[in-house]
Scaffold this motif. Structure first.
Motif, mmCIF file in Angstrom:
data_model
loop_
_atom_site.group_PDB
_atom_site.id
_atom_site.type_symbol
_atom_site.label_atom_id
_atom_site.label_comp_id
_atom_site.label_asym_id
_atom_site.label_seq_id
_atom_site.Cartn_x
_atom_site.Cartn_y
_atom_site.Cartn_z
ATOM 1 N N ARG A 108 -31.716 20.593 9.433
ATOM 2 C CA ARG A 108 -30.441 20.633 10.161
ATOM 3 C C ARG A 108 -29.338 21.244 9.305
ATOM 4 N N HIS A 109 -29.354 20.985 7.983
ATOM 5 C CA HIS A 109 -28.350 21.566 7.105
ATOM 6 C C HIS A 109 -28.517 23.071 7.031
ATOM 7 N N ASN A 110 -29.783 23.519 6.995
ATOM 8 C CA ASN A 110 -30.046 24.952 6.899
ATOM 9 C C ASN A 110 -29.510 25.699 8.117
ATOM 10 N N ALA A 111 -29.694 25.114 9.310
ATOM 11 C CA ALA A 111 -29.204 25.768 10.524
ATOM 12 C C ALA A 111 -27.690 25.977 10.444
ATOM 13 N N LEU A 112 -26.985 24.980 9.936
ATOM 14 C CA LEU A 112 -25.532 25.093 9.798
ATOM 15 C C LEU A 112 -25.151 26.040 8.671
ATOM 16 N N ASP A 113 -25.922 26.058 7.580
ATOM 17 C CA ASP A 113 -25.642 27.002 6.497
ATOM 18 C C ASP A 113 -25.844 28.445 6.951
ATOM 19 N N LYS A 114 -26.814 28.675 7.832
ATOM 20 C CA LYS A 114 -27.010 30.026 8.370
ATOM 21 C C LYS A 114 -25.789 30.456 9.185
ATOM 22 N N ILE A 115 -25.226 29.518 9.936
ATOM 23 C CA ILE A 115 -23.991 29.812 10.681
ATOM 24 C C ILE A 115 -22.866 30.173 9.711
ATOM 25 N N LEU A 116 -22.693 29.351 8.665
ATOM 26 C CA LEU A 116 -21.644 29.608 7.686
ATOM 27 C C LEU A 116 -21.879 30.939 6.983
ATOM 28 N N GLY A 117 -23.137 31.220 6.612
ATOM 29 C CA GLY A 117 -23.442 32.487 5.955
ATOM 30 C C GLY A 117 -23.135 33.684 6.833
ATOM 31 N N TYR A 118 -23.425 33.573 8.114
ATOM 32 C CA TYR A 118 -23.093 34.642 9.053
ATOM 33 C C TYR A 118 -21.587 34.899 9.073
ATOM 34 N N CYS A 119 -20.814 33.814 9.076
ATOM 35 C CA CYS A 119 -19.355 33.954 9.089
ATOM 36 C C CYS A 119 -18.846 34.572 7.795
ATOM 37 N N VAL A 120 -19.436 34.182 6.657
ATOM 38 C CA VAL A 120 -19.022 34.746 5.364
ATOM 39 C C VAL A 120 -19.344 36.235 5.305
ATOM 40 N N ILE A 121 -20.570 36.596 5.670
ATOM 41 C CA ILE A 121 -21.002 37.997 5.591
ATOM 42 C C ILE A 121 -20.194 38.883 6.530
ATOM 43 N N ASN A 122 -19.922 38.379 7.725
ATOM 44 C CA ASN A 122 -19.234 39.183 8.744
ATOM 45 C C ASN A 122 -17.738 38.914 8.807
ATOM 46 N N ARG A 123 -17.237 38.084 7.881
ATOM 47 C CA ARG A 123 -15.798 37.818 7.753
ATOM 48 C C ARG A 123 -15.195 37.343 9.080
ATOM 49 N N ILE A 124 -15.844 36.361 9.672
ATOM 50 C CA ILE A 124 -15.416 35.832 10.965
ATOM 51 C C ILE A 124 -14.508 34.632 10.755
ATOM 52 N N PRO A 125 -13.289 34.657 11.273
ATOM 53 C CA PRO A 125 -12.418 33.473 11.182
ATOM 54 C C PRO A 125 -12.972 32.352 12.049
ATOM 55 N N VAL A 126 -12.911 31.132 11.552
ATOM 56 C CA VAL A 126 -13.592 30.032 12.235
ATOM 57 C C VAL A 126 -12.655 28.939 12.754
ATOM 58 N N ARG A 127 -11.378 28.998 12.437
ATOM 59 C CA ARG A 127 -10.491 27.896 12.806
ATOM 60 C C ARG A 127 -10.460 27.668 14.312
ATOM 61 N N ASP A 128 -10.613 28.747 15.101
ATOM 62 C CA ASP A 128 -10.556 28.632 16.559
ATOM 63 C C ASP A 128 -11.944 28.611 17.188
ATOM 64 N N LYS A 129 -12.944 28.192 16.408
ATOM 65 C CA LYS A 129 -14.322 28.182 16.906
ATOM 66 C C LYS A 129 -14.832 26.742 17.051
ATOM 67 N N ILE A 130 -16.014 26.626 17.684
ATOM 68 C CA ILE A 130 -16.651 25.333 17.935
ATOM 69 C C ILE A 130 -18.084 25.393 17.441
ATOM 70 N N ILE A 131 -18.579 24.287 16.882
ATOM 71 C CA ILE A 131 -19.990 24.162 16.539
ATOM 72 C C ILE A 131 -20.661 23.264 17.572
ATOM 73 N N ALA A 132 -21.788 23.730 18.116
ATOM 74 C CA ALA A 132 -22.649 22.881 18.935
ATOM 75 C C ALA A 132 -23.948 22.683 18.167
ATOM 76 N N PHE A 133 -24.449 21.458 18.196
ATOM 77 C CA PHE A 133 -25.569 21.091 17.350
ATOM 78 C C PHE A 133 -26.549 20.240 18.138
ATOM 79 N N SER A 134 -27.843 20.448 17.880
ATOM 80 C CA SER A 134 -28.863 19.783 18.698
ATOM 81 C C SER A 134 -29.157 18.353 18.270
ATOM 82 N N GLY A 135 -28.879 18.007 17.022
ATOM 83 C CA GLY A 135 -29.309 16.716 16.496
ATOM 84 C C GLY A 135 -28.191 15.707 16.347
#
Length: 263
Positions: A176-203
């Motif tokens: 479960r941590h890896n799935a969230l780290d992949k999201i964070l890594g995507y944002c870091v690599i693509n320089r995506i601002p996240v303050r106005d975003k939402i996380i949905a999680f299965s667990g």
């Protein structure tokens, strides 16, 4: 050769009084060891896709990097399961620092369960985003319908990054941590601002999952499952809205309910 996300295995399935031999899709489990400046830093067991995102997200989550430009080079040897990272600033990263508990308080609140690096990297949300109840339910359904790996194997956690109206990216992993780290890594690599975003999680929303959401920087986390009591305390501390048990047309809001509104 690139590692496969799933594998085929012979199984024996019992169904309606009969034992039948058949093939089944099984999710892959793969160890990746990160070498930081030539020194072994950490080993993660993961689903072997989006490894670059996973490594960037893990390093950002651990406070080793803050932005994409902090990494001078990243080389991944998938055959051996090694990732070699060189930082632009070769600061000394202590393994002990990343494993010791930080016992303390924050204005008398409940942060005594942080690791040292959690205390440095978990952000109090300043997000002003709000969702309607229907948006919460719709985004959760979109996440559940998005993961082919889960539908094939039933063996992964799913995480998605959303705007108010649509999915931006979804990632799956055995961890479960890896799935969230992949999201964070995507944002870091693509320089995506996240303050106005939402996380949905299965667990389940554990304290560690809540902290991952705080490190990503979102203000709302949605889940089909329940939070723990410590996750709720941390969500209250970090100004994160935690929504759980999103099933059918109902859900529970456990913290900062002001972000869920009909208006």
């Amino acid at each position: 050769m690139e590692n496969q996300i799933t594998d085929t295995s012979v199984i024996f399935k019992y169904d309606n009084g009969m034992m039948l031999e058949q093939f089944d899709q099984i999710v892959s489990e793969f160890p990746v060891t990160i070498f930081l400046g030539g020194e072994e830093f950490a080993t993660m067991v993961c689903t072997p896709d989006n490894l670059e995102e996973l490594i960037y997200g893990f390093l950002a989550s651990e406070g080793v990097i803050r932005v994409y430009e902090d990494v001078k080079s990243l080389q991944i040897d998938e055959a051996k399961g090694y990732a070699y990272v060189e930082l632009k600033n070769n600061q000394c990263i202590s393994k002990e620092y990343h494993s010791k508990r930080f016992i303390g308080s924050c204005c008398g609140k409940s942060r005594q369960f942080y690791f040292h690096n959690d205390a440095r990297t978990a952000k109090t949300s300043t997000s002003q985003i709000k969702l309607t109840p229907n948006q919460c339910i719709t985004l959760m359904k979109d996440l559940q319908n998005s993961s082919m790996v889960f539908q094939e194997t039933g063996g992964v956690h799913n995480a998605g990054l959303f705007s108010q109206d649509e999915m931006i990216i979804n990632r799956a992993d055995i961890g479960r941590h890896n799935a969230l780290d992949k999201i964070l890594g995507y944002c870091v690599i693509n320089r995506i601002p996240v303050r106005d975003k939402i996380i949905a999680f299965s667990g389940r929303i554990s304290s560690e999952v809540l902290l991952k959401a705080a490190k990503i920087g979102v203000g709302i986390i949605l889940s089909k499952s329940a939070p723990t009591n410590l996750a709720i305390k941390l969500a209250n501390d970090l100004n994160i809205t935690a929504v759980g048990f999103i099933r059918g047309s109902s859900f529970n809001v456990y913290s900062h309910c002001y972000r869920i509104t009909e208006k």
